[in-house]
Write a protein that holds these residues in place. Structure first.
Motif, PDB file in Angstrom:
ATOM      1  N   LEU A   1       0.831  -1.194   0.000  1.00 51.99           N
ATOM      2  CA  LEU A   1       0.000   0.000   0.000  1.00 51.99           C
ATOM      3  C   LEU A   1       0.872   1.252   0.000  1.00 51.99           C
ATOM      4  N   PRO A   2       0.337   2.367  -0.498  1.00 54.53           N
ATOM      5  CA  PRO A   2       1.095   3.624  -0.419  1.00 54.53           C
ATOM      6  C   PRO A   2       1.466   3.915   1.028  1.00 54.53           C
ATOM      7  N   SER A   3       2.624   4.508   1.230  1.00 50.92           N
ATOM      8  CA  SER A   3       3.084   4.814   2.578  1.00 50.92           C
ATOM      9  C   SER A   3       3.342   6.316   2.697  1.00 50.92           C
ATOM     10  N   PRO A   4       2.623   7.015   3.557  1.00 48.29           N
ATOM     11  CA  PRO A   4       1.642   6.485   4.515  1.00 48.29           C
ATOM     12  C   PRO A   4       0.307   6.159   3.853  1.00 48.29           C
ATOM     13  N   PHE A   5      -0.413   5.227   4.472  1.00 46.99           N
ATOM     14  CA  PHE A   5      -1.760   4.875   4.041  1.00 46.99           C
ATOM     15  C   PHE A   5      -2.716   5.417   5.091  1.00 46.99           C
ATOM     16  N   PRO A   6      -3.443   6.518   4.785  1.00 46.25           N
ATOM     17  CA  PRO A   6      -4.296   7.150   5.803  1.00 46.25           C
ATOM     18  C   PRO A   6      -5.512   6.296   6.140  1.00 46.25           C
ATOM     19  N   MET A   7      -5.886   6.306   7.409  1.00 52.68           N
ATOM     20  CA  MET A   7      -7.039   5.568   7.899  1.00 52.68           C
ATOM     21  C   MET A   7      -8.186   6.539   8.156  1.00 52.68           C
ATOM     22  N   LYS A   8      -9.403   6.094   7.949  1.00 57.18           N
ATOM     23  CA  LYS A   8     -10.566   6.976   8.018  1.00 57.18           C
ATOM     24  C   LYS A   8     -10.715   7.661   9.367  1.00 57.18           C
TER      25      LYS A   8
END
Length: 370
Positions: free
Chosen positions: A14-21
């Motif tokens: 996954l893209p880094s960072p992968f933002p969380m909702k």
């Protein structure tokens, strides 16, 4: 605890960072997936399967793993999801312990397991992660996204958050929001785990594993996955042949109790308790009404697909038929050619896994005209 990854599993970073909702982000995260069939030159024959809470990405046997998968009867050459025609991708949910990054994974910032330091997990996070897998495979638009149980929620979130990603959708025993009964059951499951002293605020290991809590959580789940009609037909009031040991005066006495005990014991060491807690809570939080001022039908109407099918079982108490009816009605309000198909199966919520005589033709007929 360790992760439980089937042979032949593939991974997408996954893209880094992968933002969380709900806040926070993952770094160096991945999603586990498997594929079947071949993507055609036009790239328009791809189907994505998003799963329920506990399955891994191994939905069916393939070149990487000849073992039967959890949806073996549905997926493969000449089967309802015909891999001679379709290129099929199945992803393991973000937050799981079956290869995708979750609480049982190493936190690259600390070098230790995430455990309860894992960010709060939402269904929408799993949807965004699945979208990254699709894009990573070079698929611009899916022919169909299929979601069952929790995966039905994930599929709806995916379609809402990423417009145009799929032409069509099959929602199987899923829903647009968690109902109070389902929330109550999952709350008890989580409580059973948390009240096990070995859970220890998420800090357990193989030697101090919250087995009793997980056994109780799984038993509660299995009871709701099937129907009272099936329990009666399979077990009736048949008792176990052996007498109860004197030291267990309230021990197992009926065959149905023995079945639940055996089922639970096979599960508990094959799924991480913290992952179970995170995924379970994500289902309770999910509600498409949140994006439309409290109106779930208006939330569903914001999803734009050409065609949709919502299927459910008449005996499902966990995701009852009115929820699949609601999905079809809402998608239809958004302009889709949407059908609701109630199936008179005696096997409850798990019917889509075992009642291929009913669910197989429904899926095959929908896909045949795409």
């Amino acid at each position: 605890m360790t992760e439980f990854i089937p042979p032949g599993t593939r991974f997408h970073s996954l893209p880094s960072p992968f933002p969380m909702k709900r806040g926070g982000a993952l770094h160096g995260a991945r999603v586990a997936y498997e594929t079947w069939g071949e993507l055609n030159p036009a790239g328009n024959n791809a189907i994505l399967i998003v799963t329920g809470l506990s399955p891994d990405a191994h939905a069916a046997s393939n070149a990487g793993n000849a073992d039967a998968g959890w949806w073996e009867a549905m997926l493969g050459p000449g089967k309802p999801i015909d891999t001679d025609r379709w290129f099929v991708v199945c992803v393991n949910s973000l937050g799981s312990c079956k290869g995708s990054t979750g609480p049982a994974s190493l936190n690259p910032d600390t070098g230790t397991l995430y455990r309860l330091d894992f960010p709060e997990l939402s269904i929408e996070d799993g949807a965004d992660a699945a979208r990254e897998v699709v894009r990573g495979l070079g698929i611009e638009r899916l022919a169909c996204v299929i979601g069952n149980s929790m995966g039905g929620m994930t599929a709806l979130a995916l379609l809402l958050r990423h417009p145009g990603l799929a032409r069509t959708h099959i929602n199987i025993s899923g829903s647009a929001q968690a109902l109070p009964f389902s929330i109550a059951i999952r709350s008890l499951q989580r409580e059973a785990i948390r009240l096990d002293p070995n859970w220890n605020n998420g800090n357990y290991d193989e030697a101090t594993y919250p087995e009793s809590g997980m056994r109780m959580a799984r038993k509660l789940g299995v009871i709701t996955y099937r129907s009272a009609l099936e329990w009666d037909g399979r077990f009736g009031r048949v008792r176990l042949e052996s007498d109860r040991p004197e030291e267990e005066p309230f021990g197992l006495e009926f065959q149905v109790e023995s079945y639940l005990e055996g089922h639970a014991r096979r599960f508990v060491r094959r799924f991480d308790p913290n992952c179970y807690l995170y995924l379970s809570r994500s289902m309770d939080w999910f509600d498409l009404a949140d994006v439309a001022g409290g109106d779930v039908l208006q939330g569903l109407a914001r999803i734009k697909v050409e065609k949709a099918l919502a299927i459910g079982a008449s005996t499902d108490i966990l995701f009852p038929l009115q929820q699949q009816q609601q999905v079809a009605d809402g998608l239809r309000a958004g302009g889709a050619e949407a059908e609701f198909l109630p199936l008179d199966s005696p096997q409850g919520h798990d019917a889509f896994l075992v009642d291929m005589e009913r669910f197989g033709p429904a899926v095959a007929n929908f896909l045949a005209v795409l």
